[in-house]
Motif scaffolding. Sequence first.
Motif, PDB file in Angstrom:
ATOM      1  N   GLY A 119      -1.679  -0.941   8.669  1.00  8.88           N
ATOM      2  CA  GLY A 119      -2.881  -1.525   8.096  1.00  8.88           C
ATOM      3  C   GLY A 119      -2.710  -2.180   6.741  1.00  8.88           C
ATOM      4  N   THR A 120      -1.481  -2.222   6.209  1.00  9.59           N
ATOM      5  CA  THR A 120      -1.212  -2.855   4.914  1.00  9.59           C
ATOM      6  C   THR A 120      -0.346  -4.088   5.128  1.00  9.59           C
ATOM      7  N   LEU A 121      -0.662  -5.167   4.421  1.00 12.91           N
ATOM      8  CA  LEU A 121       0.076  -6.420   4.550  1.00 12.91           C
ATOM      9  C   LEU A 121       1.164  -6.469   3.478  1.00 12.91           C
ATOM     10  N   TYR A 122       2.417  -6.637   3.914  1.00 13.63           N
ATOM     11  CA  TYR A 122       3.574  -6.642   3.016  1.00 13.63           C
ATOM     12  C   TYR A 122       4.332  -7.967   3.118  1.00 13.63           C
ATOM     13  N   TRP A 123       5.113  -8.253   2.059  1.00 14.31           N
ATOM     14  CA  TRP A 123       6.136  -9.287   2.142  1.00 14.31           C
ATOM     15  C   TRP A 123       7.387  -8.666   2.771  1.00 14.31           C
ATOM     16  N   ASP A 124       8.061  -9.411   3.622  1.00 19.61           N
ATOM     17  CA  ASP A 124       9.264  -8.919   4.303  1.00 19.61           C
ATOM     18  C   ASP A 124      10.458  -9.126   3.369  1.00 19.61           C
ATOM     19  N   ILE A 125      10.655  -8.205   2.446  1.00 21.20           N
ATOM     20  CA  ILE A 125      11.657  -8.371   1.394  1.00 21.20           C
ATOM     21  C   ILE A 125      13.069  -8.418   1.960  1.00 21.20           C
ATOM     22  N   ASP A 126      13.341  -7.707   3.060  1.00 19.28           N
ATOM     23  CA  ASP A 126      14.679  -7.747   3.649  1.00 19.28           C
ATOM     24  C   ASP A 126      14.985  -9.139   4.195  1.00 19.28           C
ATOM     25  N   ALA A 127      14.005  -9.750   4.842  1.00 21.63           N
ATOM     26  CA  ALA A 127      14.210 -11.105   5.367  1.00 21.63           C
ATOM     27  C   ALA A 127      14.366 -12.105   4.229  1.00 21.63           C
ATOM     28  N   LEU A 128      13.595 -11.930   3.156  1.00 20.82           N
ATOM     29  CA  LEU A 128      13.718 -12.839   2.010  1.00 20.82           C
ATOM     30  C   LEU A 128      15.098 -12.714   1.361  1.00 20.82           C
ATOM     31  N   LEU A 129      15.567 -11.497   1.218  1.00 21.86           N
ATOM     32  CA  LEU A 129      16.878 -11.297   0.608  1.00 21.86           C
ATOM     33  C   LEU A 129      17.985 -11.865   1.498  1.00 21.86           C
ATOM     34  N   ALA A 130      17.834 -11.723   2.808  1.00 23.86           N
ATOM     35  CA  ALA A 130      18.814 -12.313   3.730  1.00 23.86           C
ATOM     36  C   ALA A 130      18.828 -13.830   3.589  1.00 23.86           C
ATOM     37  N   GLY A 131      17.641 -14.436   3.403  1.00 24.87           N
ATOM     38  CA  GLY A 131      17.569 -15.877   3.183  1.00 24.87           C
ATOM     39  C   GLY A 131      18.263 -16.289   1.897  1.00 24.87           C
ATOM     40  N   VAL A 132      18.112 -15.472   0.860  1.00 21.07           N
ATOM     41  CA  VAL A 132      18.776 -15.762  -0.415  1.00 21.07           C
ATOM     42  C   VAL A 132      20.292 -15.739  -0.242  1.00 21.07           C
TER      43      VAL A 132
ATOM     44  N   LEU B 174      10.961   1.348  -3.658  1.00 21.22           N
ATOM     45  CA  LEU B 174      10.199   2.437  -3.036  1.00 21.22           C
ATOM     46  C   LEU B 174       9.491   2.007  -1.754  1.00 21.22           C
ATOM     47  N   ALA B 175       9.079   0.746  -1.698  1.00 23.62           N
ATOM     48  CA  ALA B 175       8.358   0.230  -0.530  1.00 23.62           C
ATOM     49  C   ALA B 175       8.404  -1.286  -0.603  1.00 23.62           C
ATOM     50  N   PRO B 176       8.182  -1.967   0.513  1.00 21.80           N
ATOM     51  CA  PRO B 176       8.112  -3.425   0.444  1.00 21.80           C
ATOM     52  C   PRO B 176       6.954  -3.855  -0.463  1.00 21.80           C
ATOM     53  N   PRO B 177       7.087  -4.980  -1.151  1.00 25.14           N
ATOM     54  CA  PRO B 177       5.983  -5.462  -1.988  1.00 25.14           C
ATOM     55  C   PRO B 177       4.746  -5.784  -1.148  1.00 25.14           C
ATOM     56  N   VAL B 178       3.602  -5.368  -1.636  1.00 29.77           N
ATOM     57  CA  VAL B 178       2.347  -5.632  -0.926  1.00 29.77           C
ATOM     58  C   VAL B 178       1.892  -7.060  -1.196  1.00 29.77           C
ATOM     59  N   HIS B 179       1.389  -7.702  -0.175  1.00 27.22           N
ATOM     60  CA  HIS B 179       0.900  -9.091  -0.225  1.00 27.22           C
ATOM     61  C   HIS B 179      -0.438  -9.149  -0.962  1.00 27.22           C
ATOM     62  N   TYR B 180      -0.606 -10.183  -1.794  1.00 22.39           N
ATOM     63  CA  TYR B 180      -1.853 -10.288  -2.557  1.00 22.39           C
ATOM     64  C   TYR B 180      -3.080 -10.485  -1.674  1.00 22.39           C
ATOM     65  N   ARG B 181      -2.902 -10.884  -0.419  1.00 16.32           N
ATOM     66  CA  ARG B 181      -4.052 -11.013   0.486  1.00 16.32           C
ATOM     67  C   ARG B 181      -4.398  -9.707   1.191  1.00 16.32           C
ATOM     68  N   ASP B 182      -3.661  -8.648   0.937  1.00 21.93           N
ATOM     69  CA  ASP B 182      -4.049  -7.339   1.445  1.00 21.93           C
ATOM     70  C   ASP B 182      -5.384  -6.930   0.816  1.00 21.93           C
ATOM     71  N   ARG B 183      -6.140  -6.143   1.537  1.00 18.30           N
ATOM     72  CA  ARG B 183      -7.507  -5.828   1.103  1.00 18.30           C
ATOM     73  C   ARG B 183      -7.590  -4.594   0.204  1.00 18.30           C
ATOM     74  N   ARG B 184      -6.466  -4.078  -0.281  1.00 20.80           N
ATOM     75  CA  ARG B 184      -6.528  -2.837  -1.056  1.00 20.80           C
ATOM     76  C   ARG B 184      -7.265  -2.994  -2.385  1.00 20.80           C
ATOM     77  N   THR B 185      -7.374  -4.231  -2.901  1.00 20.44           N
ATOM     78  CA  THR B 185      -8.050  -4.436  -4.181  1.00 20.44           C
ATOM     79  C   THR B 185      -9.515  -4.840  -4.027  1.00 20.44           C
ATOM     80  N   ALA B 186      -9.995  -4.917  -2.794  1.00 21.87           N
ATOM     81  CA  ALA B 186     -11.371  -5.368  -2.569  1.00 21.87           C
ATOM     82  C   ALA B 186     -12.357  -4.444  -3.284  1.00 21.87           C
ATOM     83  N   GLY B 187     -13.239  -5.032  -4.081  1.00 20.51           N
ATOM     84  CA  GLY B 187     -14.292  -4.282  -4.752  1.00 20.51           C
ATOM     85  C   GLY B 187     -13.886  -3.576  -6.021  1.00 20.51           C
ATOM     86  N   LEU B 188     -12.647  -3.775  -6.507  1.00 18.61           N
ATOM     87  CA  LEU B 188     -12.180  -3.039  -7.677  1.00 18.61           C
ATOM     88  C   LEU B 188     -12.567  -3.685  -9.005  1.00 18.61           C
ATOM     89  N   ILE B 189     -12.969  -4.938  -9.005  1.00 18.21           N
ATOM     90  CA  ILE B 189     -13.296  -5.592 -10.272  1.00 18.21           C
ATOM     91  C   ILE B 189     -14.408  -4.846 -11.018  1.00 18.21           C
TER      92      ILE B 189
END
Length: 479
Positions: free
Chosen positions: A45-58, A90-105
Amino acid sequence: MGSYQALAFDFGASTGRAVLGTLADGKLTRREVYRFDNTPVELDGTLYWDIDALLAGVREGMARAETFDSLAFDTWGVDFGLLDAEGRLLAPPVHYRDRRTAGLIPRVTDKVGTNRLYQLTGNQIMEINTLFQLVALQAQPALLRRAKTLLFMPDLLAYLISGAAVCEQSIASTSQLLDPAGKDWCHALLDELSLPADILPPVIPSGSITATLPGGAKVIAVAGHDTQSAVAAAPLQSDRAAFLSCGTWSLLGTELDRPVLTAESAALGLSNELGANGKVNYLKNIVGLWLLQESRRQWQREGKDYSFAALEQLATYAPPFRCFIDPDDALFTSPGDMPGRVRAYCRETGQYVPQTVGEVVRCIYESLALKYRLALGQLEAVTDKRFDTLHIIGGGAQAALLCRMTASSCAIPVHAGPVEATALGNLLVQFVALGALPDIAAGRGLIAACEPVQLYQPEQPTAWQQAYTTFVHHLQKRS
């Protein structure tokens, strides 16, 4: 003068690419050596960036480039990875479009105060900002306790290939955790919100050499925020020139000597970010070509695979000024059926509902051009500048119809280009760090001499003024 080669890794919301630049005999040439997908993944249920794929691309990009004197990374802002005491992610970076910050302002502003939060950090208050992501992580105290270092995305990628953990100032300035005047972390805010200040590395200037790889190539912390790399390459020739970095996001702004931290600036949602040349890039974040990109993905899901050129052609023949949307409305934030949401917005605001693909695209383009005019007027009101030129840089400079509409909407000439501004700015900062160029200004002069720029003049002033009046009316009606 010698010859220098630099490798720029430029990451966008959907792709990453490696661009090899050569500076020799006063000329800059470049070639893309590798391009790869940047596809987010959803886990539990959490949206992440695929850091392993990005590093492989690098790593593949480095292998294909073979020989280079330096390399550097630029990415989108706000997102980060957390390292433990042994330097492990510790974990893949979470994508800024994930909804975990909804309503926190409200949770933060009720405690700190909206104007005070802005005065401390200078950032447009957006729930995707790093500040709100860290507040969301307070619901995972075990993870935060294990975290020893926070690295923003460009610094994280550099760390994963070099082992050097640093924090470059332009990417830090997207976080809503940095004092833009002092160029250091806002410890009063961190303390007030019980956020861990000890995980934030010291802030270093753009252009710092941070490591040397086996073989001698330098790792350079350029302007890690892709917008600031793009602005570094913008051939701005006067104080009255504004820039529009146009891609998935549109960032419209101007260069200043110091941040603007007033209540008026806060109310208008303007943001202070740090540029590669030590200036403050005072700007407005606007949802950009995300609207078109996500619409295209929806049409692909429906079996209609339009190229961007074909979509622009369809929009050219659609009737003008029939309906408008606010690109920044919350309705358009998440992935999904964007054409359906455009129609829903128009229906809810009592406008004509676009039916065809061309009508939807025209609505998006006209709405973006009109939102640019609104933002330009806000910048003028706060800075007392009167802009006489707008430089559109980045991928949006290829969209001739959007550039033409923007010139007409804003009633000033538009200079479109360079298209590859982000990679070029990344390269320029590397060449300055290597001693191949004296400063960013010299690099901009090089870009102006070498890169094609298309000029668009305003057209149909009366029709666009009427459209702007209608657009503002619908925005007020929606709010």
